[in-house]
Design a protein around this motif. Structure first.
Motif, short mmCIF file in Angstrom:
data_model
loop_
_atom_site.label_atom_id
_atom_site.label_comp_id
_atom_site.label_asym_id
_atom_site.label_seq_id
_atom_site.Cartn_x
_atom_site.Cartn_y
_atom_site.Cartn_z
N PRO A 101 15.35 -25.87 -41.52
CA PRO A 101 13.90 -25.84 -41.75
C PRO A 101 13.11 -25.95 -40.44
N VAL A 102 12.01 -25.22 -40.37
CA VAL A 102 11.14 -25.26 -39.20
C VAL A 102 9.77 -25.71 -39.69
N SER A 103 9.13 -26.59 -38.94
CA SER A 103 7.84 -27.08 -39.42
C SER A 103 6.79 -25.98 -39.28
N ILE A 104 5.85 -25.96 -40.20
CA ILE A 104 4.78 -24.97 -40.17
C ILE A 104 4.00 -25.12 -38.86
N GLY A 105 3.81 -26.37 -38.43
CA GLY A 105 3.09 -26.63 -37.17
C GLY A 105 3.71 -25.88 -36.01
N ALA A 106 5.04 -25.88 -35.94
CA ALA A 106 5.72 -25.21 -34.82
C ALA A 106 5.50 -23.70 -34.90
N ILE A 107 5.47 -23.18 -36.11
CA ILE A 107 5.29 -21.73 -36.27
C ILE A 107 3.87 -21.33 -35.86
N VAL A 108 2.92 -22.18 -36.22
CA VAL A 108 1.52 -21.88 -35.91
C VAL A 108 1.24 -22.09 -34.42
N GLY A 109 1.84 -23.12 -33.84
CA GLY A 109 1.66 -23.37 -32.41
C GLY A 109 0.26 -23.82 -32.08
N ARG A 110 -0.28 -23.34 -30.97
CA ARG A 110 -1.62 -23.77 -30.54
C ARG A 110 -2.73 -22.96 -31.21
N GLU A 111 -2.34 -22.00 -32.02
CA GLU A 111 -3.37 -21.12 -32.60
C GLU A 111 -4.01 -21.75 -33.82
N VAL A 112 -4.60 -22.92 -33.61
CA VAL A 112 -5.30 -23.61 -34.68
C VAL A 112 -6.75 -23.80 -34.29
N GLY A 113 -7.60 -24.01 -35.29
CA GLY A 113 -9.02 -24.24 -35.02
C GLY A 113 -9.58 -23.09 -34.19
N LYS A 114 -10.31 -23.46 -33.16
CA LYS A 114 -10.96 -22.44 -32.32
C LYS A 114 -9.94 -21.61 -31.53
N HIS A 115 -8.69 -22.14 -31.43
CA HIS A 115 -7.67 -21.38 -30.70
C HIS A 115 -7.11 -20.23 -31.53
N SER A 116 -7.37 -20.26 -32.85
CA SER A 116 -6.79 -19.21 -33.67
C SER A 116 -7.45 -17.87 -33.36
N LYS A 117 -8.68 -17.92 -32.90
CA LYS A 117 -9.36 -16.69 -32.50
C LYS A 117 -10.34 -17.09 -31.40
N PRO A 118 -10.04 -16.77 -30.16
CA PRO A 118 -10.92 -17.21 -29.07
C PRO A 118 -12.35 -16.71 -29.31
N THR A 119 -13.32 -17.57 -29.07
CA THR A 119 -14.71 -17.23 -29.31
C THR A 119 -15.33 -16.61 -28.07
N ARG A 120 -16.04 -15.53 -28.26
CA ARG A 120 -16.76 -14.92 -27.14
C ARG A 120 -18.22 -15.36 -27.19
N LYS A 121 -18.74 -15.66 -26.04
CA LYS A 121 -20.14 -16.09 -25.95
C LYS A 121 -20.84 -15.25 -24.90
#
Ligand code: ZN
Lengths: 998, 90
Positions: A591-611
């Motif tokens: 088994p692999v934890s979901i966290g490891a599969i997702v990695g750092r791509e959570v919250g604002k890191h899931s889609k970098p915001t352009r300003k």
């Protein structure tokens, strides 16, 4: 609590460091280097959970990744995690774990009643029992199953831990640090190859840690330690413990999960908990070893029944006795090694060997130690409920069909060895066609599909000498291919005891009149009788039997059950095992934890915001932001207690009466250069482009090949061969790819270059009747009169020393301009516009006001250009050139696209001039018609018209051109609204377009 | 994850590319008469091949070039990659 089952000395644990932990609310002690399993066994705890289906008591079966039962819920760092194997979880101070599958407790379990109601739970019990009636599923069956049969509970809290991803490339990836892994890694490293060696456990060495062998005058463990320390010093070697390579994917890419902090009480700040490695390896050496197979007998799931190799590992690595009255049940010499280890520690084991007269060095050693050996003997059934108390044993006939009289002997554990199963999961995942090896009755890797090779026990080689020889050779050969070095490693002298052949015995027959459950798959509670039922009911394919009975499924992936299941099917079906074939091994191996599969791509890191460069100004001025694709844009600027509606109305009104400024940096921009630039535009836009003068902009529409509108925007001719194209914010990337596609593949003869310049320019739209007055003050040196800069004109200007591009284009329908400066000057430009605009009553406006302005003008945008409409539908048919061909033109002749009553954009006004119309509502003729009420069209965009001060919407309506003046109903079942409306022109404000030209 | 040889950049992972469909489809010349059937074949009709297949990929996170890739749709084996201007020999 004292550790009653801890040996006085020995093991690889650190007895100098005591560690306290909690299991099911009770406090215990263990030592540094223990797993949760070894520490619990040292404390005499064998009851760890309940089984999945029948809720029978569960103990420990293995000592590592092979463990099917001992799955616990872990509590750490204020978080909880399900599905943790007690045999893999290292002990840390303050660890807390609880049993799963127990309700209300491990000692009294309601679900155990299933055990006495087996009739309800045979093979396919989910399919049969819980399928009818359907309405029972959600309310009764599912909640019951979830409560009584879960494998733990996932936390619903946000996971505060940090998980990382890493991409790595290497020459050789070696999976496992047993003898074959170490030898091949060493040989390859000596040749200078870039090597990654991955070990799942915390200690390197694999079976060398527990086997009684000698390599180059060192013990197995000493040899392993010396190789590991040498590898660690080499710069071309990455050697990782606590790292499981769990998946083998296409093109030699493997994924490994490294447990960086799981063995620590708390993750250090900025340290990840786990890291997922994506490894692209030129060659892969699979040295994952083998897993001991159980022998199937009655009640073989009772706590205290475990693999003999696990019992040995608990003694040798952890200094722990799994029992003090051990019974060893074996069909090969491995059981003897475990018995010898017990004997060395002052315990008297009894060996039951299914073989009649086996002879070997190991057996001789056991005999010399006066170990009680019973040949041709089997365990018929384990006795005891929460722990083995005794065993029913019997002699077995030479043909293994008949049992002698049953004797009952006292014992507190039964250590089983049914020979070894090579771990072929990774090889199988790689696409390797496995083959059945008769001598070991197991599958081994066959023909490789990718660059993979399997070594040692994983390849069915069970002698150390042969394993080392082959591994040194393969490590050298493969690395030589890559590095061209040939540094031979001298082969060490190997001393190991020879084994006798094993007995192909795997299942003890049931004694007359007894109906013991004999389990094949311990994790999924699949017994011999379940497979028999499945076959009786007509299931033939092993893949179907698997799904129907759940044999070999879930996190276990058949590690201990696979082969015995196949043996049974082949016996009943009267086929040889290879003809039955094995089921597909699927990643992940563990088994692999979901966290490891997702990695750092959570919250604002899931889609970098352009300003935009003006973002901080918007923030300071109370902008409320909205996501616009990847961009963050001001939706409105809040003043006082204003809400969205009030603020956007004020902003839009100000544009119509004074002047407003809007941040349009997000618009896609493409720079187009080359002598054939005009020709390219002429082919991709629907209108004519060859005669656009320098310093002029033109509005254009692009189609897909199927005639659907892809995007719109203005393109300006900057100089002879230089154009500046704008796209909508959403389609910017697609339009660039689209242009590149035609330039590279379809018309390579066109001499044009395209490049995205979206981020290079900051843009401000200045709109409103007073915008020219403002512009005059911003660019005093430029001629911005209606003659100097007419509608769709373009000039370059000097904004207080900053070079600016000024386009006279309008999205709002007012007299308007768009000013672009290089991004770094965007903030400066914005401040100047606001500062100088003050005397004209300037106000910034957000996307909501922008929408209002374009909707009441009837300008189409993303909600109309939604991938379903053609130019006609958006009243853009005037832009279709009749003289030239363009992308998508041929498709417009399709019958449906040319139909008389084709849908078309219209305006919609509620009869009461008060009720707002929800976007997405449907237009119908009769609001009382029976369902399904025929739909005539849909509302694409709605606003409050600031010009008319009433609601106004755009709609795509069937036969729109003949519907102006008609009365229809807008229906929104979602909002429970029925609104009588009138259809009007989509150009609700300034239909002649006089203002933009004023 | 596939490992694709970009003829311009070398071996790169699949996540740098975007898929572009059948590479053997030729766009009819602009301005030329074409039957409904031929146009439909160009715009819509695609075979779902099992086996060797020439397809387009764009190296969007790299050189941005469209390339042609010969891939086995069942096994994912990649046999050959070509630049946009190189002809496929079937
Ligand atoms: Zn490239």
């Amino acid at each position: 609590m004292t550790q009653n089952f801890r040996l006085e000395s020995g093991g690889l644990i650190n007895r100098g460091k005591k560690i306290s932990f909690k299991f099911n609310g009770k406090n215990y002690f263990g030592y540094e280097g223990d797993t949760l399993a070894s520490a619990l066994i040292a404390n005499g705890v064998h009851l760890i959970g309940r089984s999945f289906k029948y809720h029978r008591p569960r103990g420990f079966f293995g000592a590592g990744v092979d463990e099917p039962y001992a799955i616990v819920q872990l509590y750490r760092n204020g978080e909880t995690e399900p599905n943790i194997k007690a045999t893999e979880q290292e002990l840390f101070e303050g660890l807390e774990a609880k049993s799963v599958n127990c309700w209300p407790s491990v000692n009294f379990d309601v679900g155990a009643i299933n055990n006495f109601l087996k009739i309800f739970l045979p093979a396919g019990f989910y399919y049969k029992t819980f399928m009818w009636p359907k309405s029972f599923w959600y309310k009764i069956y599912e909640p019951f199953i979830r409560k009584a049969a879960g494998l733990g509970t996932a936390s619903i809290k946000h996971d505060k831990e940090r998980y990382e991803h890493k991409y790595e490339y290497c020459d050789l990836l070696i999976t496992g640090s047993g003898p074959s892994g170490l030898a091949s890694a060493y040989a390859a490293a000596k040749n200078g190859a870039k090597v990654i060696l991955a070990e799942d456990k915390s200690r390197f060495g694999g079976t060398l840690l527990t086997s009684d062998v000698n390599i180059g005058n060192q013990s197995g463990k000493e040899w392993a330690d010396s190789i590991v320390s040498e590898l660690k010093e080499m710069s071309n070697v990455t050697i990782k413990n606590r790292s499981q390579v769990f998946g083998y994917y296409d093109h030699n890419m493997l994924v490994m999960s490294e447990r960086i902090s799981d063995h620590l009480p708390k993750t250090k700040k900025y340290h990840p908990k786990q890291k997922l490695w994506y490894i692209r390896a030129k060659e892969v050496l699979i040295s994952s070893g083998s897993i001991e197979r159980p022998i199937v007998f009655g009640n073989n799931d009772t706590p205290g029944v475990m693999l003999s190799s696990a019992a040995k590992e608990y003694m040798k690595v952890y200094g722990v006795l799994v029992g003090k009255k051990p019974l060893i049940f074996t069909n090969n010499d491995s059981g003897y090694e475990t018995a010898i280890e017990f004997k060395k520690n002052g315990i008297n084991p009894i060996i039951l060997d299914t073989r009649k007269e086996p002879q070997s060095e190991i057996i001789d050693e056991a005999k010399n130690m006066n170990i009680n050996i019973k040949n041709s003997y089997v365990v018929v059934a384990a006795q005891g409920y929460k722990k083995v108390k005794s065993a029913d044993i019997a002699k077995i006939s030479d043909d293994k069909e008949k049992l002698g009289s049953i004797e009952n002997i006292d014992c507190d554990c039964i250590c089983v060895s049914g020979f070894w199963t090579p771990t072929i999961h990774l090889a199988s995942q790689s696409g390797n066609k496995t083959k059945f090896k008769e001598e070991i009755d197991a599958f081994v890797p066959g023909t490789s599909k990718q660059n993979e090779k399997t070594l040692g026990a994983a390849n069915g080689i069970f002698t150390l000498e042969e394993t080392l020889k082959d591994s040194f050779e393969q490590g050298n050969r493969l690395s030589k291919k890559i590095t061209n070095n040939d540094n031979k490693v001298s082969f060490p002298n190997v001393v190991e005891k020879k084994s006798a052949v094993h007995d192909k015995f795997w299942c003890v027959p049931l004694p007359k009149g007894k109906n013991y459950k004999r389990f094949l798959d311990f994790q999924n509670d699949v017994a011999v009788s379940d497979i028999e039922i499945a076959l009786k009911e007509g299931y033939r394919s092993i893949e179907h039997v698997k799904r129907y009975t759940t044999l070999g499924m879930a996190t276990d992936q058949g590690k201990t059950s696979n082969l015995n299941g196949l043996q049974l099917v082949s016996k009943i079906e009267n086929k040889v095992v290879p003809a039955v074939g094995h089921t597909t091994f699927r990643p992940p191996y563990t088994p692999v934890s979901i966290g490891a599969i997702v990695g750092r791509e959570v919250g604002k890191h899931s889609k970098p915001t352009r300003k935009s460069p003006m973002h901080s100004w918007h923030e300071k001025n109370n902008a409320v932001f909205v996501d616009a694709g990847v961009w963050l844009r001001p939706r409105y600027y809040k003043r006082g207690d204003e809400n969205l509606f009030e603020a956007s109305k004020r902003e839009a009104k100000n544009v119509r009466t004074n002047v407003g400024v809007c941040d349009v940096t997000t618009l896609g921009k493409i720079d187009i250069k080359g002598p054939d630039a005009a020709e390219l535009l002429n082919r991709v836009y629907t209108n004519a482009w060859l005669k656009l003068p320098i310093g002029k902009a033109r509005y254009g529409v692009m189609l897909r090949e199927d005639g659907i509108v892809m995007d719109d925007g203005t393109t300006t001719r900057i100089s002879e061969n230089h154009y500046h194209m704008t796209t909508t914010t959403a389609q910017a990337a697609n339009v660039l790819s689209h242009l590149e596609y035609y330039l590279q593949l379809v018309w390579p003869e066109l001499n044009v270059n395209v490049v995205s310049t979206t981020e290079q320019w900051a843009g401000a739209a200045i709109a409103g009747p007073k915008s020219r007055d403002l512009l005059k003050k911003l660019f005093p040196k430029s001629d911005v009169t209606n003659e100097g800069l007419p509608f769709m004109g373009y000039i370059e200007g000097d904004l207080f020393g900053v070079k600016a591009k000024i386009f006279r284009i309008s999205f709002s329908g007012e007299l308007a301009y768009e000013v672009n400066v290089e991004s770094d000057y965007g903030y400066f430009m914005w401040e100047k516009i606001i500062e100088i605009g003050e005397e004209f009553g300037i106000q910034p406006y957000g996307t909501e006001a922008l929408s209002t302005l374009r909707i009441e003008m009837g300008h189409v945008a993303g909600s109309e250009l939604d991938g379903r409409t053609i130019p006609y539908d958006n009243s853009l048919e005037g832009l279709l050139s009749k003289k030239k061909d363009f992308i998508g033109k041929r498709s417009l002749t399709r019958k449906a696209f040319a139909a008389e009553d084709r849908q078309k954009i219209v305006g919609v006004v509620p009869l009461d001039k008060k009720t707002s119309i929800p976007e997405g509502s449907h237009l119908v003729k009769d609001s009382n018609a029976p369902l399904p009420n025929p739909k005539l069209g849909y509302i694409s965009a709605s606003c409050w018209s600031v010009e008319h001060d009433n609601p106004f919407s755009l709609a795509i309506l069937k036969d729109g051109k003949n519907m102006i003046g008609k009365k229809l109903f807008v229906m929104s079942p979602l909002k429970n609204k029925v609104i009588p409306v009138e259809i009007v022109s989509s150009h609700y404000v300034d239909p002649k377009g006089e203002r933009v030209r004023s | 994850m596939l490992y694709i040889k970009c003829p311009h950049c070398g071996m790169r992972s699949q996540n740098e590319f975007s898929y572009g469909g059948d590479a053997t489809i030729k766009r009819p010349e602009l301005g030329k008469e074409i039957s409904d059937q031929d146009w439909d074949n160009f715009v819509y009709n695609r075979k779902s091949l099992r086996g060797k297949h020439w397809e387009l990929w764009q190296h969007i996170s790299g050189c941005r070039q469209w390339i042609k890739v010969e891939r086995d749709t069942a096994t994912h084996e990649i046999f050959n990659t070509l630049k946009a201007n190189e002809e496929i020999s079937l």
